[in-house]
Motif scaffolding. Structure first.
Motif, PDB file in Angstrom:
ATOM      1  N   UNK A 186      -8.240  26.086  -5.672  1.00 18.32           N
ATOM      2  CA  UNK A 186      -8.733  26.331  -7.068  1.00 18.32           C
ATOM      3  C   UNK A 186      -8.512  27.485  -7.688  1.00 18.32           C
ATOM      4  N   UNK A 187      -8.572  28.650  -6.743  1.00 15.45           N
ATOM      5  CA  UNK A 187      -8.637  29.884  -7.293  1.00 15.45           C
ATOM      6  C   UNK A 187      -7.263  30.767  -7.020  1.00 15.45           C
ATOM      7  N   UNK A 188      -6.633  30.516  -6.161  1.00 18.92           N
ATOM      8  CA  UNK A 188      -5.261  31.131  -5.615  1.00 18.92           C
ATOM      9  C   UNK A 188      -4.120  30.613  -6.231  1.00 18.92           C
ATOM     10  N   UNK A 189      -4.057  29.146  -6.072  1.00 18.34           N
ATOM     11  CA  UNK A 189      -2.679  28.533  -6.279  1.00 18.34           C
ATOM     12  C   UNK A 189      -2.358  28.669  -7.827  1.00 18.34           C
ATOM     13  N   UNK A 190      -0.876  28.893  -7.996  1.00 14.63           N
ATOM     14  CA  UNK A 190      -0.728  28.904  -9.381  1.00 14.63           C
ATOM     15  C   UNK A 190       0.637  28.070  -9.492  1.00 14.63           C
ATOM     16  N   UNK A 191       0.811  27.317 -10.600  1.00 15.65           N
ATOM     17  CA  UNK A 191       1.882  26.403 -10.733  1.00 15.65           C
ATOM     18  C   UNK A 191       3.027  27.396 -11.441  1.00 15.65           C
TER      19      UNK A 191
ATOM     20  N   UNK B 206       0.980  -1.199   0.095  1.00 16.46           N
ATOM     21  CA  UNK B 206      -0.054   0.011  -0.017  1.00 16.46           C
ATOM     22  C   UNK B 206       0.880   1.228  -0.052  1.00 16.46           C
ATOM     23  N   UNK B 207       0.968   1.837  -1.062  1.00 20.84           N
ATOM     24  CA  UNK B 207       1.799   2.961  -1.282  1.00 20.84           C
ATOM     25  C   UNK B 207       1.020   4.361  -1.413  1.00 20.84           C
ATOM     26  N   UNK B 208      -0.211   4.297  -1.531  1.00 21.74           N
ATOM     27  CA  UNK B 208      -1.223   5.176  -1.455  1.00 21.74           C
ATOM     28  C   UNK B 208      -1.366   6.318  -0.256  1.00 21.74           C
ATOM     29  N   UNK B 209      -1.930   7.279  -0.470  1.00 21.82           N
ATOM     30  CA  UNK B 209      -2.544   8.007   0.677  1.00 21.82           C
ATOM     31  C   UNK B 209      -3.856   7.423   1.030  1.00 21.82           C
ATOM     32  N   UNK B 210      -4.243   7.672   2.389  1.00 24.08           N
ATOM     33  CA  UNK B 210      -5.430   6.987   3.051  1.00 24.08           C
ATOM     34  C   UNK B 210      -6.410   7.502   2.353  1.00 24.08           C
ATOM     35  N   UNK B 211      -6.260   9.181   2.342  1.00 27.87           N
ATOM     36  CA  UNK B 211      -7.826   9.637   1.732  1.00 27.87           C
ATOM     37  C   UNK B 211      -7.175  10.230   0.315  1.00 27.87           C
ATOM     38  N   UNK B 212      -8.415  10.395  -0.343  1.00 34.14           N
ATOM     39  CA  UNK B 212      -8.160  10.983  -1.767  1.00 34.14           C
ATOM     40  C   UNK B 212      -7.804  12.753  -1.447  1.00 34.14           C
ATOM     41  N   UNK B 213      -7.087  13.226  -2.277  1.00 34.03           N
ATOM     42  CA  UNK B 213      -6.605  14.648  -2.117  1.00 34.03           C
ATOM     43  C   UNK B 213      -8.141  15.298  -2.358  1.00 34.03           C
ATOM     44  N   UNK B 214      -8.475  16.472  -1.622  1.00 34.08           N
ATOM     45  CA  UNK B 214      -9.705  17.315  -1.515  1.00 34.08           C
ATOM     46  C   UNK B 214      -8.951  18.604  -1.773  1.00 34.08           C
ATOM     47  N   UNK B 215      -9.334  19.183  -3.199  1.00 30.50           N
ATOM     48  CA  UNK B 215      -8.861  20.544  -3.235  1.00 30.50           C
ATOM     49  C   UNK B 215      -9.913  21.394  -2.499  1.00 30.50           C
ATOM     50  N   UNK B 216      -9.107  22.537  -2.038  1.00 32.99           N
ATOM     51  CA  UNK B 216      -9.976  23.661  -1.445  1.00 32.99           C
ATOM     52  C   UNK B 216     -10.295  24.652  -2.415  1.00 32.99           C
ATOM     53  N   UNK B 217     -11.121  25.758  -2.084  1.00 32.61           N
ATOM     54  CA  UNK B 217     -11.420  26.887  -2.926  1.00 32.61           C
ATOM     55  C   UNK B 217      -9.991  27.482  -3.118  1.00 32.61           C
ATOM     56  N   UNK B 218      -9.347  27.651  -2.101  1.00 28.88           N
ATOM     57  CA  UNK B 218      -7.944  28.505  -2.359  1.00 28.88           C
ATOM     58  C   UNK B 218      -7.030  27.755  -3.350  1.00 28.88           C
TER      59      UNK B 218
END
Length: 87
Positions: A82-87, A68-80
């Motif tokens: 989706x709106x603020x983060x930039x690559x 088992x190499x995965x995370x326990x929970x799926x990533x849950x993006x927040x509003x921040x």
């Protein structure tokens, strides 16, 4: 090759200490922090261990053992995310 070296106990403030020759420190691998233990009429000096030393390797072994190499929970993006983060 083990070698016995005599040294003097010296005063260090209100305590006493010993000088450890550089060659002995190099052979032992001791660098900065030590643990001292009394065994009978001897003092055992060894490198200090850290409480969490080896944890990362241990958890990797458990993960690999269970496949088992995965995370326990799926990533849950927040509003921040989706709106603020930039690559």
């Amino acid at each position: 090759m083990s070698r016995t070296i005599k040294t003097q106990i010296v005063r260090v403030g209100n305590s006493q200490g010993i000088r450890i020759p550089k060659k002995l420190l190099e052979q032992s691998g001791i660098q900065t922090e030590v643990e001292i233990e009394v065994q009978g009429n001897s003092l055992i000096i060894r490198p200090a261990t850290h409480p969490r030393a080896g944890w990362e390797d241990a958890i990797r072994a458990v993960i690999a053992e269970h496949g088992d190499e995965g995370l326990l929970d799926d990533a849950t993006p927040t509003q921040w995310d989706e709106t603020e983060w930039q690559w």
